[in-house]
Write an enzyme that holds these catalytic residues in place. Structure first.
Site, short mmCIF file in Angstrom:
data_model
loop_
_atom_site.label_atom_id
_atom_site.label_comp_id
_atom_site.label_asym_id
_atom_site.label_seq_id
_atom_site.Cartn_x
_atom_site.Cartn_y
_atom_site.Cartn_z
N TYR A 1 0.83 -1.21 0.00
CA TYR A 1 0.00 0.00 0.00
C TYR A 1 0.86 1.25 0.00
O TYR A 1 2.06 1.19 0.24
CB TYR A 1 -0.95 0.02 1.21
CG TYR A 1 -0.30 0.42 2.52
CD1 TYR A 1 0.54 -0.45 3.21
CD2 TYR A 1 -0.52 1.68 3.06
CE1 TYR A 1 1.13 -0.08 4.40
CE2 TYR A 1 0.07 2.07 4.27
CZ TYR A 1 0.89 1.18 4.93
OH TYR A 1 1.49 1.55 6.10
N LYS B 1 6.59 -1.96 2.19
CA LYS B 1 5.38 -1.31 2.72
C LYS B 1 4.19 -2.26 2.53
O LYS B 1 3.29 -2.05 1.71
CB LYS B 1 5.14 0.04 2.03
CG LYS B 1 4.21 0.96 2.84
CD LYS B 1 4.28 2.37 2.35
CE LYS B 1 3.25 3.29 2.96
NZ LYS B 1 3.36 3.52 4.39
N GLU C 1 12.55 3.12 14.00
CA GLU C 1 11.60 4.16 13.54
C GLU C 1 10.43 4.18 14.50
O GLU C 1 10.48 3.56 15.57
CB GLU C 1 11.15 3.86 12.10
CG GLU C 1 10.46 2.52 11.93
CD GLU C 1 9.98 2.24 10.51
OE1 GLU C 1 9.93 3.14 9.67
OE2 GLU C 1 9.63 1.07 10.26
N LEU D 1 11.06 1.57 7.17
CA LEU D 1 10.45 1.89 5.88
C LEU D 1 11.25 3.05 5.26
O LEU D 1 11.56 4.01 5.96
CB LEU D 1 9.00 2.33 6.10
CG LEU D 1 8.25 2.49 4.79
CD1 LEU D 1 7.79 1.13 4.28
CD2 LEU D 1 7.06 3.41 4.95
#
Ligand code: PDD
Length: 287
Positions: free
Chosen positions: A32, A151, A184, A208
């Site tokens: 996505y 992702k 992250e 990511l």
């Protein structure tokens, strides 16, 4: 009313239907993207789509739409959703598609399911350290998988981490690996500032490759007034940072003033945040 795109048609979001045998539903087998549009202008459209094309290739999902075709589809969706808001996040999702049975191996001759919808996002924050919304975060060990660079729609690890921060009254949660190094946030990338230098973890399989992260690094480097480093960041450095920022397509650059209940730096939004946010905001539509 919100209009969605599903497999070639534009339909009211509430009426969009997929098969329960869709592998996105059964396995989280899909990719996505979320692209922000401000006043019908996207930020980072080409890098967002290139990241999606890379993700689809990693999963061997055959979806042969070009970046131009995606642009046409998403611009049309934005136009059809003008009444939803002036600023829109466009969510686009490609799953491997619906099989006839539940079987782990990739099926052959299955058409990918392509779904997109638009939702209202906030106006950009003011580039003023005294007025911007401040974030509080907690931290925990990163318990997700080892392919966080993809992702994937399989977001349960992120969702469980996010919920942990949310249930404790925070806006996000920062994650660190088994060596005590920052990776992250559960739905964002992370930066620290120390002695005027902006530092963020390197882009590897633990994070990511955020488009906002990339635009920040590139725009600060092009401007030249603020030093930027991509390197390993320990949690000790995070706890002793002058500033912490979390970044994503929907948050842009959000200043964090509380980490695990303790003030970050002097507890106020920093000057480097304000300078960097101005540089980012002035050039974000160029990427
Ligand atoms: N989240 N890291 C993770 C785990 C993310 O989920 C996101 C984005 C980012 C930032 O990437 P970008 O700058 O390209 O938005 C980093 C999106 C917005 C979401 O899942 O809603």
């Amino acid at each position: 009313m919100s209009i969605a795109y599903l497999n070639g048609s534009y339909v009211p979001l509430a009426e969009a239907r997929i098969s329960p045998l869709d592998r996105g539903f059964l396995f989280g087998d899909g990719i996505y993207e979320v692209v922000p549009y401000y006043g019908a202008k996207p930020v980072g459209f080409v890098p967002h789509m290139n990241r999606m094309i890379d993700g689809l290739a990693a999963l061997e999902i055959n979806c042969n739409k070009t970046v131009d075709q995606w642009r046409e589809l998403m611009d049309e969706l934005v136009a059809k959703n003008a009444d939803v808001g002036e600023n829109l996040g466009v969510y686009v999702h490609v799953s491997r598609g619906a099989d006839t049975k539940r079987f782990h191996a990739y099926p052959e001759n299955v058409e990918p399911t392509i779904f997109a919808f638009a939702f209202a996002i906030k106006n950009p924050e003011p580039a003023d350290r005294t007025k911007v919304t401040q974030f509080s975060v907690s931290s925990t060990e990163d318990l997700r998988w080892k392919r966080c660079n993809i992702k994937s729609t399989a977001l349960l690890g992120n969702v469980m981490h996010y919920q942990q921060g949310h249930a404790a009254g925070n806006n996000e949660i920062l994650l660190y690996n088994g060596n005590g190094e920052l990776t992250e946030g559960s739905s964002c990338n992370a930066f620290i500032v120390k002695d005027g230098v902006v530092i963020t973890p390197i882009q590897d399989n633990q994070i990511l490759p955020g488009i906002t992260r990339r635009i920040i690094i590139d725009s600060l480097k092009a401007d030249g007034s603020i030093q930027v480093e991509e390197r390993t960041v320990t949690m000790d450095e995070v706890r002793n940072a002058d500033e912490i920022w979390i970044t994503s397509s929907s948050k842009e650059i959000a200043p964090v003033t509380k980490l695990d209940g303790q003030p970050v730096g002097n507890g106020e939004v920093g000057e480097v945040w304000e300078a960097a946010f101005k540089i980012y905001s002035a050039s974000k539509f160029d990427y």
